[in-house]
Design an enzyme around this catalytic site. Structure first.
Site, mmCIF file in Angstrom:
data_model
loop_
_atom_site.group_PDB
_atom_site.id
_atom_site.type_symbol
_atom_site.label_atom_id
_atom_site.label_comp_id
_atom_site.label_asym_id
_atom_site.label_seq_id
_atom_site.Cartn_x
_atom_site.Cartn_y
_atom_site.Cartn_z
ATOM 1 N N ARG A 68 39.105 26.651 38.987
ATOM 2 C CA ARG A 68 39.218 27.031 40.410
ATOM 3 C C ARG A 68 37.842 27.020 41.080
ATOM 4 O O ARG A 68 37.692 26.548 42.202
ATOM 5 C CB ARG A 68 39.845 28.431 40.543
ATOM 6 C CG ARG A 68 39.807 28.918 41.990
ATOM 7 C CD ARG A 68 40.667 30.113 42.253
ATOM 8 N NE ARG A 68 40.387 31.224 41.372
ATOM 9 C CZ ARG A 68 41.274 32.138 41.005
ATOM 10 N NH1 ARG A 68 42.509 32.037 41.416
ATOM 11 N NH2 ARG A 68 40.942 33.138 40.229
ATOM 12 N N PHE A 89 32.122 33.007 37.291
ATOM 13 C CA PHE A 89 32.759 33.611 38.480
ATOM 14 C C PHE A 89 33.974 32.784 38.875
ATOM 15 O O PHE A 89 33.937 31.566 38.871
ATOM 16 C CB PHE A 89 31.769 33.802 39.640
ATOM 17 C CG PHE A 89 31.034 32.568 40.079
ATOM 18 C CD1 PHE A 89 30.022 32.023 39.301
ATOM 19 C CD2 PHE A 89 31.354 31.955 41.284
ATOM 20 C CE1 PHE A 89 29.342 30.879 39.711
ATOM 21 C CE2 PHE A 89 30.684 30.816 41.695
ATOM 22 C CZ PHE A 89 29.678 30.272 40.914
ATOM 23 N N HIS A 90 35.053 33.484 39.155
ATOM 24 C CA HIS A 90 36.295 32.787 39.491
ATOM 25 C C HIS A 90 37.264 33.647 40.292
ATOM 26 O O HIS A 90 38.351 33.180 40.635
ATOM 27 C CB HIS A 90 37.002 32.350 38.203
ATOM 28 C CG HIS A 90 37.541 33.504 37.404
ATOM 29 N ND1 HIS A 90 36.733 34.260 36.591
ATOM 30 C CD2 HIS A 90 38.777 34.051 37.333
ATOM 31 C CE1 HIS A 90 37.468 35.214 36.044
ATOM 32 N NE2 HIS A 90 38.706 35.113 36.475
ATOM 33 N N ARG A 91 36.925 34.925 40.557
ATOM 34 C CA ARG A 91 37.846 35.795 41.300
ATOM 35 C C ARG A 91 38.176 35.165 42.646
ATOM 36 O O ARG A 91 37.280 34.659 43.338
ATOM 37 C CB ARG A 91 37.215 37.164 41.582
ATOM 38 C CG ARG A 91 36.974 38.050 40.395
ATOM 39 C CD ARG A 91 37.977 39.185 40.317
ATOM 40 N NE ARG A 91 39.143 38.766 39.591
ATOM 41 C CZ ARG A 91 39.200 38.669 38.258
ATOM 42 N NH1 ARG A 91 38.190 39.009 37.508
ATOM 43 N NH2 ARG A 91 40.302 38.259 37.678
#
Ligand code: UDP
Length: 356
Positions: A236, A201-203
């Site tokens: 991120r 997950f990185h959105r």
């Protein structure tokens, strides 16, 4: 014919691996690659060029770590200068990043034809930077290569059929890449359990919102106590989890560094389930016949939801855990519809470019 390809982020390296291979089969086409530098870590960029045999970019712009406006502006300026020198027949852009939009805009303003691979996708969530990039890029593209029928339908609904552009359904170049590289998959050199869930997950909508981020981490922590969760950690996400006080030393999640594509497809092949907010991974889950829990409220790949293999949970901890319980032991079924073409999307793209 001269094509300038503009790439900058991880999923674009994977897509270009498929298309550049098809371009290279035509001796009369010259491809020049510009890497904007949006992704720059060794394991987010260089590894893909090495493993997937992508030609070294002729230009590396090293533009990263700026705000969206500054990044897109700097790319626009530098790409424009290169296009003035190179004078290509086509500029080829991929997907939905700032590099995509900057490349398309720089080309269009110089009356250079723009080809957009992965055109027509919509989340209908204009808060997503990716959605803004997609919509804007589609509007100024001369040829729109759509991976799915839904993408074609979106463009037709938005009136693109009456614009001066061509819409072509090609299938998905990520399927081309998955089929080509699957036999070369490689186990990551880290200790892994026999049974595991693969999660990424990185959105921005999930990492920049503390509640969303904590909810996802809580759900994965809880699920890990039952089925181990392997999570190649995006830089991120790592930074944001740290900022939010997540204690990596006490986490039951198996965090590993981002892996190259060959290791990623090994993980996909061996996972029991995929949980992600990534666009690309949702489709790869389908290619490798794994159910996917999507940590978002909407998806551009709606055919997967309709097919009954992808479940949208958003970031509600309880819903993520309940959906995991429902899906964990399900026999793989419903994965045979060719939603993404026949693995020859890249060839079709090159054929179309040669026609015009
Ligand atoms: N990927 C990879 N290594 C990783 C995580 C992802 O090779 O550690 C691949 C993944 O298999 C997919 C692509 O990167 O092909 C997806 O990229 P990402 O999730 O960054 O972007 P998105 O598809 O959401 O735009």
């Amino acid at each position: 014919m001269k094509i300038v390809t503009i790439i900058g982020a991880r999923p674009q390296f994977i897509k270009t691996a498929a298309v550049s291979k098809a371009i290279a089969e035509h001796p009369l086409i010259q491809e020049i690659v510009i890497h904007t530098g949006q992704h720059f870590d060794e394991n987010m960029s260089a590894v893909f060029f090495e493993e997937m045999g992508i030609e070294k970019p002729a230009y590396h712009l090293a533009i990263h770590s700026f705000s969206h406006g500054a990044m897109t502006g700097k790319m626009l300026e530098k790409i424009e200068k290169i296009l003035l020198i190179e004078k290509p027949d086509w500029v080829l852009v991929y997907g939905d990043t700032n590099s995509t939009l900057a490349g398309a805009l720089a080309a269009k303003k110089q009356q250079i034809k723009v080809a957009h691979v992965e055109a027509g996708l919509r989340s209908f969530n204009m808060r997503m930077p990716e959605e803004i990039n997609r919509v804007m890029t589609d509007r100024i593209s001369d040829i729109l290569f759509c991976p799915t029928q839904h993408a074609v339908d979106n463009l037709e609904r938005e009136g693109f059929s009456s614009l001066d552009c061509k819409i072509v359904k090609t299938g998905d170049v990520m399927l081309d890449a998955a089929l080509h590289f699957a036999p070369l998959q490689r186990k990551p050199a880290v200790g892994l359990p026999d049974e595991f869930i693969l999660s990424t997950f990185h959105r921005a909508e999930n990492t920049d919102d503390s509640n969303a981020l904590k909810n996802i981490a809580k759900a994965l922590d809880e699920i890990s106590l039952n089925t181990p969760v392997v999570c190649p950690l995006h830089p991120r996400t790592k930074a944001k989890l740290t900022e939010n006080g997540y204690d990596f030393t006490k986490s039951p999640i198996i965090f590993i560094d981002p892996v190259g594509y060959l290791e990623m497809i090994w993980l996909l092949s061996h996972a029991v389930l995929v949980m992600t907010d990534s666009g690309g991974l949702q489709k790869e889950a389908y290619f490798f016949q794994k159910y996917c829990i999507t940590l978002r409220k909407e998806t551009e790949w709606i055919e997967l939801v309709q097919q009954g293999v992808n479940f949208l949970t958003g970031t509600d901890t309880a819903l993520i855990v309940t959906t995991y319980r429902q899906q964990r032991n399900k026999i793989a079924d419903n994965f045979n519809t060719p939603l993404y073409g026949d693995g020859k999307a890249a060839e079709k793209i090159v054929r179309e470019l040669r026609k015009i």
